[in-house]
Structures are given as structure tokens and as C-alpha cells.
Design a protein around this motif. Structure first.
Motif, PDB file in Angstrom:
ATOM      1  N   LEU A  24       0.827  -1.197   0.000  1.00 12.95           N
ATOM      2  CA  LEU A  24       0.000   0.000   0.000  1.00 12.95           C
ATOM      3  C   LEU A  24       0.864   1.251   0.000  1.00 12.95           C
ATOM      4  N   ALA A  25       1.966   1.207   0.760  1.00  7.40           N
ATOM      5  CA  ALA A  25       2.862   2.364   0.799  1.00  7.40           C
ATOM      6  C   ALA A  25       3.418   2.667  -0.575  1.00  7.40           C
ATOM      7  N   PHE A  26       3.724   1.634  -1.339  1.00  6.76           N
ATOM      8  CA  PHE A  26       4.281   1.841  -2.668  1.00  6.76           C
ATOM      9  C   PHE A  26       3.269   2.463  -3.619  1.00  6.76           C
ATOM     10  N   CYS A  27       1.983   2.320  -3.320  1.00  7.18           N
ATOM     11  CA  CYS A  27       0.960   2.870  -4.211  1.00  7.18           C
ATOM     12  C   CYS A  27       1.003   4.387  -4.274  1.00  7.18           C
ATOM     13  N   PHE A  28       1.665   5.026  -3.321  1.00 10.17           N
ATOM     14  CA  PHE A  28       1.670   6.473  -3.269  1.00 10.17           C
ATOM     15  C   PHE A  28       2.850   7.092  -3.995  1.00 10.17           C
ATOM     16  N   HIS A  29       3.655   6.286  -4.696  1.00  8.85           N
ATOM     17  CA  HIS A  29       4.706   6.839  -5.528  1.00  8.85           C
ATOM     18  C   HIS A  29       4.080   7.639  -6.666  1.00  8.85           C
ATOM     19  N   PRO A  30       4.630   8.770  -7.013  1.00  9.62           N
ATOM     20  CA  PRO A  30       4.078   9.545  -8.132  1.00  9.62           C
ATOM     21  C   PRO A  30       4.073   8.734  -9.418  1.00  9.62           C
ATOM     22  N   ALA A  31       2.966   8.772 -10.151  1.00  9.51           N
ATOM     23  CA  ALA A  31       2.862   7.998 -11.389  1.00  9.51           C
ATOM     24  C   ALA A  31       3.908   8.443 -12.398  1.00  9.51           C
ATOM     25  N   SER A  32       4.280   9.729 -12.359  1.00  7.26           N
ATOM     26  CA  SER A  32       5.236  10.239 -13.332  1.00  7.26           C
ATOM     27  C   SER A  32       6.582   9.551 -13.222  1.00  7.26           C
ATOM     28  N   ALA A  33       6.919   9.032 -12.011  1.00 11.40           N
ATOM     29  CA  ALA A  33       8.208   8.378 -11.817  1.00 11.40           C
ATOM     30  C   ALA A  33       8.287   7.080 -12.608  1.00 11.40           C
ATOM     31  N   GLN A  34       7.122   6.523 -12.960  1.00 14.96           N
ATOM     32  CA  GLN A  34       7.094   5.258 -13.671  1.00 14.96           C
ATOM     33  C   GLN A  34       6.623   5.421 -15.116  1.00 14.96           C
ATOM     34  N   SER A  35       6.283   6.635 -15.543  1.00 14.91           N
ATOM     35  CA  SER A  35       5.550   6.803 -16.786  1.00 14.91           C
ATOM     36  C   SER A  35       6.315   6.307 -18.008  1.00 14.91           C
ATOM     37  N   ALA A  36       7.628   6.549 -18.057  1.00 15.34           N
ATOM     38  CA  ALA A  36       8.397   6.127 -19.229  1.00 15.34           C
ATOM     39  C   ALA A  36       9.750   5.590 -18.772  1.00 15.34           C
ATOM     40  N   TRP A  37       9.696   4.641 -17.866  1.00 17.12           N
ATOM     41  CA  TRP A  37      10.936   4.135 -17.265  1.00 17.12           C
ATOM     42  C   TRP A  37      11.847   3.446 -18.278  1.00 17.12           C
ATOM     43  N   LEU A  38      11.288   2.924 -19.383  1.00 16.88           N
ATOM     44  CA  LEU A  38      12.113   2.226 -20.368  1.00 16.88           C
ATOM     45  C   LEU A  38      13.123   3.171 -21.033  1.00 16.88           C
ATOM     46  N   ASP A  39      12.889   4.483 -20.925  1.00 17.30           N
ATOM     47  CA  ASP A  39      13.838   5.447 -21.474  1.00 17.30           C
ATOM     48  C   ASP A  39      15.195   5.366 -20.779  1.00 17.30           C
ATOM     49  N   GLU A  40      15.231   4.759 -19.588  1.00 17.28           N
ATOM     50  CA  GLU A  40      16.472   4.636 -18.823  1.00 17.28           C
ATOM     51  C   GLU A  40      17.292   3.419 -19.273  1.00 17.28           C
ATOM     52  N   PHE A  41      16.822   2.704 -20.297  1.00  9.62           N
ATOM     53  CA  PHE A  41      17.443   1.438 -20.693  1.00  9.62           C
ATOM     54  C   PHE A  41      17.792   1.422 -22.179  1.00  9.62           C
ATOM     55  N   ARG A  42      18.796   0.623 -22.504  1.00  6.73           N
ATOM     56  CA  ARG A  42      19.064   0.220 -23.877  1.00  6.73           C
ATOM     57  C   ARG A  42      18.329  -1.092 -24.119  1.00  6.73           C
ATOM     58  N   THR A  43      17.852  -1.310 -25.327  1.00  7.66           N
ATOM     59  CA  THR A  43      17.132  -2.542 -25.628  1.00  7.66           C
ATOM     60  C   THR A  43      17.889  -3.383 -26.641  1.00  7.66           C
ATOM     61  N   ASP A  44      17.583  -4.679 -26.627  1.00  7.28           N
ATOM     62  CA  ASP A  44      18.214  -5.618 -27.558  1.00  7.28           C
ATOM     63  C   ASP A  44      17.175  -6.650 -27.965  1.00  7.28           C
ATOM     64  N   GLY A  45      17.104  -6.990 -29.243  1.00  7.32           N
ATOM     65  CA  GLY A  45      16.091  -7.910 -29.723  1.00  7.32           C
ATOM     66  C   GLY A  45      14.737  -7.221 -29.812  1.00  7.32           C
ATOM     67  N   GLU A  46      13.674  -8.019 -29.864  1.00  5.41           N
ATOM     68  CA  GLU A  46      12.327  -7.456 -29.992  1.00  5.41           C
ATOM     69  C   GLU A  46      11.778  -7.085 -28.623  1.00  5.41           C
ATOM     70  N   VAL A  47      11.694  -5.790 -28.370  1.00  5.51           N
ATOM     71  CA  VAL A  47      11.140  -5.256 -27.126  1.00  5.51           C
ATOM     72  C   VAL A  47       9.967  -4.358 -27.485  1.00  5.51           C
ATOM     73  N   ARG A  48       8.774  -4.753 -27.078  1.00  2.00           N
ATOM     74  CA  ARG A  48       7.570  -3.970 -27.358  1.00  2.00           C
ATOM     75  C   ARG A  48       7.259  -3.073 -26.171  1.00  2.00           C
ATOM     76  N   SER A  49       6.808  -1.863 -26.453  1.00  3.66           N
ATOM     77  CA  SER A  49       6.479  -0.915 -25.392  1.00  3.66           C
ATOM     78  C   SER A  49       5.067  -0.386 -25.573  1.00  3.66           C
ATOM     79  N   ASP A  50       4.322  -0.334 -24.461  1.00  7.90           N
ATOM     80  CA  ASP A  50       2.960   0.175 -24.488  1.00  7.90           C
ATOM     81  C   ASP A  50       2.627   0.688 -23.089  1.00  7.90           C
ATOM     82  N   PHE A  51       1.425   1.226 -22.916  1.00  8.85           N
ATOM     83  CA  PHE A  51       0.961   1.677 -21.610  1.00  8.85           C
ATOM     84  C   PHE A  51      -0.344   0.975 -21.288  1.00  8.85           C
TER      85      PHE A  51
END
Length: 293
Positions: A24-51
Motif C-alpha cells: 500500500l505504501a508503494f501505491c503512493f509513488h508519483p505515477a510520473s516516476a514510472q511513466s516512461a521508465w524504459l527510457d532509462e534502458f538500452r534494448t536488444d532484440g524485440e522489445v515492445r512498449s505500451d501503456f
């Protein structure tokens, strides 16, 4: 070790309640902190992204006969708390390996902290393999049968890594801790990147390689969402780090009374391999930490 019962398991109510409070405590993290977290990563192979409908970014890795897939963080870290929600391959996933882990690289003296999910034949329990490598010294696996179907919905998996211990958690239930001892190898000097992969582990994953991938069921897909890294970022090779202010409870995190209860529960009900009981693998004696647990 004797084979554990394969009947579905659920944590005792007291443990489930404790996990729910933390969740429950984790539910109060701001949504913006998770909105586009894949931007922090390099990808390899077929990686699909959606919301998804709640606005969480979902990254899906795809495995077929031609290639696996993965992503790895652009930053490296020296200590922190890392968590992600995962939905594993449904149906017959035998031979596949899905992972969420930290590693300093590929060298013979590398450090690594692993959460690996070994594919299963339909209806069989999924095995979670936890492991720690320090200065190239590994072979420290604890493997657990998960007490739920990890392909039916998203579940949260967490690694807490600090100078005192490494804690592995499933849905905010602690299942294992690997303690640091001053005279034994421990990953405390090499910054590590965060990785996630889906790959063909037919030679190893399912029943020690007896059941390979059935490519007729391909492509195989595993999904990740809700990634959070609350950690010290490493800068260059000089040992400099910048650590988050405020929410850094993980820095001194060790097992509390509830954690000790859940670790004992996981050992009793879910543990199906413990390297400290594998005399065939260590004919000249068990690793030093085994006698101190």
C-alpha cells in the motif's frame, strides 16, 4: 534435497497482511516516476512498449527461434533497491529463462545479483532461482517454487543491496537474505547495471535441461512494468556516487522480525534447492557462509 510438495501455497495471513501494508505504501509513488521508465534502458532484440489502462508503461520481451530479447540500464549503481512487476510466459514455457538482475559485466571477476525464472511445463510450478556472484565467485543459488501462477498476473520482485546484505523479495515478502562477512567475497566495490532478459535456456532451465523449448508455441512473451530504482548512481571509475536524499531506508536495511518469519516460511514450504546442502557440488567443503547462516 527432497522434492517439495507441488500443491499451491499461500503465505500465512499474518505474512500476507504485512506484505499488503508495505505494498500500500508503494501505491503512493508519483505515477510520473514510472511513466516512461524504459527510457532509462538500452534494448536488444524485440522489445515492445505500451501503456496499460492505469498509465503504467509495459515493456514486453519476445523470444522466438531467431533471437531472445532484453534491456539494460544506461546507469550503473553501487547499492540500492530495485523492483519491477513481471508477468511471465503463460502456458508451456519449458526451456525459457526470464530474468531481472544486476551485473558489473562479463569478466571472470564480475559481481552479479540474480532473479531468474526457469520455464515450466504447463501446470508445473515455476522455479525462482536467486543467486549472488562476488569477484567471480558464484554458485550460491537458492531456488524456490513460487506459491502462485506468475503468468496469470503481474507480481512484484525486489532486490535490496547494501553494504550489509542482499535481500530478495516477492510481492513484498522476503524469501532470502545473503549476508556480508568481512572475510568472504561480497559485491561491494563494482558498480552494476540493471538487466532484464528472456532467452533460450533449454540446456539448463527445466528439469536440468531434460525438457527443451517447444518452438511450435513461439513466440514467447514476458512483460515488465512499474520499474523503480531507488539507488546510488555511480559516476566514472573513481568510486564516486550520488545517492538519493530522503527515501533511502534501504541503505541500512536488514531483516526484521517479520522478514525472519517469511524467510523461515519460504525455506520450509518453497525452497527446492539450497547450494549449502549440495555435497556433490562441493566435495571439498561448502562455501564459508554456509556454516554461518
Amino acid at each position: 534435497m527432497a522434492r517439495r510438495s507441488l500443491a499451491p501455497l499461500a503465505p500465512p495471513p499474518s505474512l500476507a497482511l504485512a506484505a499488503a501494508v508495505v505494498a500500500l505504501a508503494f501505491c503512493f509513488h508519483p505515477a510520473s516516476a514510472q511513466s516512461a521508465w524504459l527510457d532509462e534502458f538500452r534494448t536488444d532484440g524485440e522489445v515492445r512498449s505500451d501503456f496499460d489502462a492505469s498509465g503504467k508503461q509495459v515493456a514486453s520481451l519476445v523470444l522466438d527461434e531467431n533471437s531472445g530479447a532484453g534491456f539494460n540500464s544506461t546507469e550503473k549503481y553501487l547499492f540500492g533497491e530495485f523492483s519491477v512487476e513481471m508477468k511471465l510466459v503463460p502456458g508451456n514455457s519449458a526451456g525459457t529463462v526470464t530474468s531481472f538482475y544486476l551485473t558489473s559485466g562479463e569478466g571472470d571477476d564480475h559481481d552479479e545479483i540474480d532473479l531468474e525464472f526457469m520455464g515450466n511445463s504447463s501446470g508445473a510450478p515455476t522455479v525462482l532461482n536467486t543467486n549472488v556472484w562476488a569477484s567471480g565467485d558464484g554458485k550460491k543459488e537458492h531456488q524456490f517454487y513460487l506459491w502462485f501462477d506468475p503468468s496469470a498476473d503481474f507480481h512484484k520482485y525486489t532486490i535490496i543491496w547494501n553494504a550489509k546484505n542482499i535481500i530478495f523479495r516477492v510481492d513484498d515478502v522476503t524469501v532470502r537474505a545473503f549476508r556480508r562477512y568481512a572475510d568472504l567475497p561480497y559485491p561491494d566495490a563494482r558498480p552494476m547495471a540493471v538487466h532484464a532478459t528472456l532467452w533460450d535456456g533449454s540446456y539448463w532451465a527445466t528439469e536440468k535441461g531434460k525438457v527443451p523449448i517447444d518452438w511450435a508455441a513461439a513466440p514467447f512473451v514476458v512483460s515488465y512494468r512499474g520499474y523503480i530504482a531507488n539507488a546510488c548512481v555511480a559516476h566514472g571509475g573513481g568510486g564516486r556516487t550520488s545517492c538519493p536524499a530522503g527515501r533511502n531506508e534501504w541503505m541500512d536495511r536488514e531483516l526484521d522480525d517479520t522478514d525472519r518469519l517469511t524467510v523461515a516460511w519460504a525455506r520450509r514450504n518453497c525452497l527446492q534447492y539450497n547450494y549449502c546442502e549440495d555435497g556433490w557440488r562441493f566435495p571439498e567443503g561448502f562455501p564459508g557462509e554456509c556454516s554461518r547462516e
